[in-house]
Design a protein around this motif. Structure first.
Motif, PDB file in Angstrom:
ATOM      1  N   LEU A 126       0.821  -1.205   0.000  1.00  0.00           N
ATOM      2  CA  LEU A 126       0.000   0.000   0.000  1.00  0.00           C
ATOM      3  C   LEU A 126       0.860   1.263   0.000  1.00  0.00           C
ATOM      4  O   LEU A 126       0.583   2.221  -0.727  1.00  0.00           O
ATOM      5  CB  LEU A 126      -0.939   0.010   1.215  1.00  0.00           C
ATOM      6  CG  LEU A 126      -2.087  -0.999   1.180  1.00  0.00           C
ATOM      7  CD1 LEU A 126      -2.795  -1.040   2.527  1.00  0.00           C
ATOM      8  CD2 LEU A 126      -3.069  -0.655   0.071  1.00  0.00           C
ATOM      9  N   ARG A 127       1.896   1.248   0.821  1.00  0.00           N
ATOM     10  CA  ARG A 127       2.729   2.453   0.979  1.00  0.00           C
ATOM     11  C   ARG A 127       3.576   2.734  -0.267  1.00  0.00           C
ATOM     12  O   ARG A 127       3.654   3.867  -0.728  1.00  0.00           O
ATOM     13  CB  ARG A 127       3.626   2.289   2.213  1.00  0.00           C
ATOM     14  CG  ARG A 127       4.537   3.470   2.478  1.00  0.00           C
ATOM     15  CD  ARG A 127       3.733   4.649   3.021  1.00  0.00           C
ATOM     16  NE  ARG A 127       4.614   5.750   3.314  1.00  0.00           N
ATOM     17  CZ  ARG A 127       4.766   6.801   2.504  1.00  0.00           C
ATOM     18  NH1 ARG A 127       4.087   6.899   1.395  1.00  0.00           N
ATOM     19  NH2 ARG A 127       5.595   7.764   2.840  1.00  0.00           N
ATOM     20  N   GLU A 130       1.435   1.147  -4.225  1.00  0.00           N
ATOM     21  CA  GLU A 130       0.284   1.973  -4.579  1.00  0.00           C
ATOM     22  C   GLU A 130       0.508   3.449  -4.259  1.00  0.00           C
ATOM     23  O   GLU A 130      -0.367   4.272  -4.491  1.00  0.00           O
ATOM     24  CB  GLU A 130      -0.980   1.462  -3.872  1.00  0.00           C
ATOM     25  CG  GLU A 130      -1.394   0.090  -4.357  1.00  0.00           C
ATOM     26  CD  GLU A 130      -2.708  -0.375  -3.756  1.00  0.00           C
ATOM     27  OE1 GLU A 130      -3.464   0.473  -3.210  1.00  0.00           O
ATOM     28  OE2 GLU A 130      -2.987  -1.578  -3.838  1.00  0.00           O
ATOM     29  N   ARG A 132       0.577   5.202  -1.485  1.00  0.00           N
ATOM     30  CA  ARG A 132      -0.374   5.797  -0.535  1.00  0.00           C
ATOM     31  C   ARG A 132       0.388   6.519   0.567  1.00  0.00           C
ATOM     32  O   ARG A 132       1.511   6.159   0.897  1.00  0.00           O
ATOM     33  CB  ARG A 132      -1.247   4.706   0.110  1.00  0.00           C
ATOM     34  CG  ARG A 132      -1.956   3.807  -0.850  1.00  0.00           C
ATOM     35  CD  ARG A 132      -3.225   4.422  -1.302  1.00  0.00           C
ATOM     36  NE  ARG A 132      -3.947   3.472  -2.147  1.00  0.00           N
ATOM     37  CZ  ARG A 132      -5.201   3.619  -2.447  1.00  0.00           C
ATOM     38  NH1 ARG A 132      -5.881   4.630  -1.977  1.00  0.00           N
ATOM     39  NH2 ARG A 132      -5.789   2.755  -3.234  1.00  0.00           N
ATOM     40  N   THR A 133      -0.257   7.495   1.175  1.00  0.00           N
ATOM     41  CA  THR A 133       0.363   8.184   2.318  1.00  0.00           C
ATOM     42  C   THR A 133       0.249   7.280   3.540  1.00  0.00           C
ATOM     43  O   THR A 133      -0.557   6.343   3.576  1.00  0.00           O
ATOM     44  CB  THR A 133      -0.339   9.521   2.606  1.00  0.00           C
ATOM     45  OG1 THR A 133      -1.676   9.257   3.023  1.00  0.00           O
ATOM     46  CG2 THR A 133      -0.327  10.437   1.385  1.00  0.00           C
ATOM     47  N   GLU A 134       1.033   7.597   4.563  1.00  0.00           N
ATOM     48  CA  GLU A 134       0.961   6.820   5.797  1.00  0.00           C
ATOM     49  C   GLU A 134      -0.429   6.901   6.412  1.00  0.00           C
ATOM     50  O   GLU A 134      -0.955   5.911   6.927  1.00  0.00           O
ATOM     51  CB  GLU A 134       2.031   7.309   6.782  1.00  0.00           C
ATOM     52  CG  GLU A 134       3.428   6.969   6.309  1.00  0.00           C
ATOM     53  CD  GLU A 134       4.513   7.703   7.070  1.00  0.00           C
ATOM     54  OE1 GLU A 134       4.228   8.725   7.735  1.00  0.00           O
ATOM     55  OE2 GLU A 134       5.668   7.250   6.983  1.00  0.00           O
ATOM     56  N   ALA A 135      -1.063   8.060   6.342  1.00  0.00           N
ATOM     57  CA  ALA A 135      -2.406   8.226   6.894  1.00  0.00           C
ATOM     58  C   ALA A 135      -3.422   7.367   6.133  1.00  0.00           C
ATOM     59  O   ALA A 135      -4.311   6.755   6.745  1.00  0.00           O
ATOM     60  CB  ALA A 135      -2.822   9.695   6.847  1.00  0.00           C
ATOM     61  N   GLU A 136      -3.295   7.306   4.808  1.00  0.00           N
ATOM     62  CA  GLU A 136      -4.204   6.481   4.008  1.00  0.00           C
ATOM     63  C   GLU A 136      -4.033   5.001   4.344  1.00  0.00           C
ATOM     64  O   GLU A 136      -5.018   4.265   4.497  1.00  0.00           O
ATOM     65  CB  GLU A 136      -3.959   6.692   2.510  1.00  0.00           C
ATOM     66  CG  GLU A 136      -4.406   8.031   1.975  1.00  0.00           C
ATOM     67  CD  GLU A 136      -4.012   8.244   0.528  1.00  0.00           C
ATOM     68  OE1 GLU A 136      -4.772   8.925  -0.176  1.00  0.00           O
ATOM     69  OE2 GLU A 136      -2.950   7.750   0.080  1.00  0.00           O
ATOM     70  N   VAL A 137      -2.771   4.581   4.449  1.00  0.00           N
ATOM     71  CA  VAL A 137      -2.500   3.181   4.784  1.00  0.00           C
ATOM     72  C   VAL A 137      -3.091   2.862   6.163  1.00  0.00           C
ATOM     73  O   VAL A 137      -3.727   1.817   6.351  1.00  0.00           O
ATOM     74  CB  VAL A 137      -0.982   2.877   4.735  1.00  0.00           C
ATOM     75  CG1 VAL A 137      -0.693   1.463   5.226  1.00  0.00           C
ATOM     76  CG2 VAL A 137      -0.436   3.078   3.325  1.00  0.00           C
ATOM     77  N   ARG A 139      -5.622   4.279   7.700  1.00  0.00           N
ATOM     78  CA  ARG A 139      -7.070   4.210   7.578  1.00  0.00           C
ATOM     79  C   ARG A 139      -7.510   2.893   6.928  1.00  0.00           C
ATOM     80  O   ARG A 139      -8.449   2.251   7.383  1.00  0.00           O
ATOM     81  CB  ARG A 139      -7.572   5.391   6.739  1.00  0.00           C
ATOM     82  CG  ARG A 139      -8.547   6.271   7.446  1.00  0.00           C
ATOM     83  CD  ARG A 139      -9.175   7.369   6.599  1.00  0.00           C
ATOM     84  NE  ARG A 139      -8.520   7.750   5.352  1.00  0.00           N
ATOM     85  CZ  ARG A 139      -7.573   8.693   5.242  1.00  0.00           C
ATOM     86  NH1 ARG A 139      -7.169   9.339   6.309  1.00  0.00           N
ATOM     87  NH2 ARG A 139      -7.060   8.978   4.077  1.00  0.00           N
ATOM     88  N   MET A 140      -6.828   2.479   5.863  1.00  0.00           N
ATOM     89  CA  MET A 140      -7.205   1.261   5.145  1.00  0.00           C
ATOM     90  C   MET A 140      -7.009   0.003   5.991  1.00  0.00           C
ATOM     91  O   MET A 140      -7.780  -0.942   5.890  1.00  0.00           O
ATOM     92  CB  MET A 140      -6.400   1.154   3.840  1.00  0.00           C
ATOM     93  CG  MET A 140      -6.763   2.229   2.819  1.00  0.00           C
ATOM     94  SD  MET A 140      -5.693   2.204   1.394  1.00  0.00           S
ATOM     95  CE  MET A 140      -6.486   0.924   0.446  1.00  0.00           C
TER      96      MET A 140
END
Length: 173
Positions: A126-127, A130, A132-137, A139-140
């Motif tokens: 994810l990081r 894809e 993604r930001t740490e915050a997005e990861v 949350r997911m």
């Protein structure tokens, strides 16, 4: 004895350059490819045109004469540059990178990531895969940002110790 150039010839030529200069510069840019070279090209073409000014019978033919002078000047410049490359019987050895190394590395990284625990795999994919930001990861995955950071750090540490990834590519050096 130098030929005397009538003042009317200067005035007529200066008027022509003032009127047609912007259009001729656009043409020069299209031939030369950039403004700096185009300005030099146009200047050279205008000098050639000035010396032929009396021979250009029709005022409507002047643009064509300048365009032809620019084209011929540019072609001469290309030919001159081409002569700067000298043929040789011996081809110098060049270091080249093996293009298969990149795909081999991608395969090795994929195998190394597959050895990680599922949570570390998911976090890394994810990081970094894809982007993604740490915050997005966080949350997911339903975890805190701190957990994402520490999980990524542990996973990267394990990857650094993986012997399959430790090998440096041989670039022929």
């Amino acid at each position: 004895m130098a030929e005397s150039i009538p003042l009317a010839r200067y005035a007529e030529f200066a008027s022509y350059v003032e009127d047609r200069g912007p259009a001729l510069l656009r043409m020069a840019i299209s031939v030369a490819g950039n403004r700096e070279d185009a300005e030099d090209l146009l200047q050279t073409a205008l000098v050639k045109t000035f010396f032929a000014w009396d021979r250009i019978s029709s005022p409507r033919a002047r643009d064509g004469y300048v365009r032809r002078a620019m084209t011929n000047t540019q072609i001469s410049e290309w030919r001159r540059r081409r002569l700067e490359i000298y043929p040789t019987a011996e081809i110098p050895e060049q270091l080249t990178e093996d293009p298969t190394w990149h795909s081999d590395l991608a395969d090795a990284v994929e195998r190394a990531v597959a050895k990680l625990p599922p949570r570390q795999q998911a976090t890394l994919r994810l990081r970094y895969y894809e982007d993604r930001t740490e915050a997005e990861v966080a949350r997911m995955l339903g975890v805190s940002v701190g957990t994402v950071k520490s999980t990524v750090a542990r996973a990267v540490a394990k990857l650094r110790k993986d012997t399959e990834l430790a090998a440096e590519p041989d670039l022929g050096r």
